[in-house]
Design a protein around this motif. Structure first.
Motif, short mmCIF file in Angstrom:
data_model
loop_
_atom_site.label_atom_id
_atom_site.label_comp_id
_atom_site.label_asym_id
_atom_site.label_seq_id
_atom_site.Cartn_x
_atom_site.Cartn_y
_atom_site.Cartn_z
N VAL A 1 -2.67 -4.48 3.18
CA VAL A 1 -1.51 -3.60 3.24
C VAL A 1 -0.46 -4.08 2.26
N ASP B 1 -2.24 1.61 -4.61
CA ASP B 1 -3.24 1.98 -3.61
C ASP B 1 -4.04 0.74 -3.19
N GLN B 2 -4.83 0.87 -2.12
CA GLN B 2 -5.53 -0.29 -1.59
C GLN B 2 -6.50 -0.91 -2.58
N LEU C 1 -4.54 -3.04 -4.88
CA LEU C 1 -4.06 -4.26 -4.22
C LEU C 1 -5.10 -5.37 -4.30
N GLN D 1 0.21 4.20 0.64
CA GLN D 1 -0.13 5.21 1.64
C GLN D 1 0.43 4.87 3.03
N ASP E 1 0.85 -1.20 0.00
CA ASP E 1 0.00 0.00 0.00
C ASP E 1 0.88 1.25 0.00
N GLN F 1 -9.40 -5.71 2.79
CA GLN F 1 -8.46 -4.72 2.26
C GLN F 1 -7.07 -5.17 2.71
#
Length: 147
Positions: free
Chosen positions: A125, A76-77, A80, A25, A23, A123
């Motif tokens: 990481v 980004d998630q 992913l 972010q 991720d 979701q």
């Protein structure tokens, strides 16, 4: 924390490529943690990826490393989750790290939290793809290195 794993291991006997996508972010420490957790599980699932020991000029042996390398990329998630789905469809072995793993230091609590979320709603990481070079290359072609 440990990662959650895809139980389908339809990848080649000796994988040609391994990538980890994290991720973009995440702060640096959490990104490094995600990549390390994924890499540890990849090494466990694919011991053939560990190369022969390295011997220096003094004759001291050092543990073998992965001879094919591991690209650590960023996304980004939402991407992913898509990477995980595309990897599964392409027959890659997948090691994924749901976000719940960085929300606790208690592995049992991590497992309990993941058990409350359907696969389609998880979701991540980070996600690792292990398998044939060409399909993995297509999946991650537009991603840059983690910075």
């Amino acid at each position: 924390m440990q990662s959650m794993q895809n139980v389908d291991t339809a990848s080649p006997a000796t994988p040609e490529r391994c990538v980890i996508v994290v991720d973009n972010q995440l702060p640096a420490g959490r990104a490094a943690n995600a990549a390390a957790v994924l890499a540890l599980t990849v090494g466990h699932r694919h011991p053939a990826l560990v190369g022969l020991p390295l011997v220096d000029a003094s004759g001291v042996e050092h543990p073998g490393l992965i001879p094919i390398g591991i690209a650590v990329l960023a996304a980004d998630q939402a991407t992913l989750s898509g990477i995980r789905g595309k990897g599964a469809a392409a027959g890659c072995d997948i090691v994924d790290f749901p976000v719940q793993g960085q929300q606790t230091t208690d592995y049992s609590a991590f497992r309990d939290a993941v058990a409350q979320v359907a696969t389609a709603d998880l979701q991540y990481v980070g996600v690792a793809l292990i398998g044939a070079r060409k399909p993995i290359g297509k999946i991650v072609a537009n991603l840059g290195l983690l910075k």
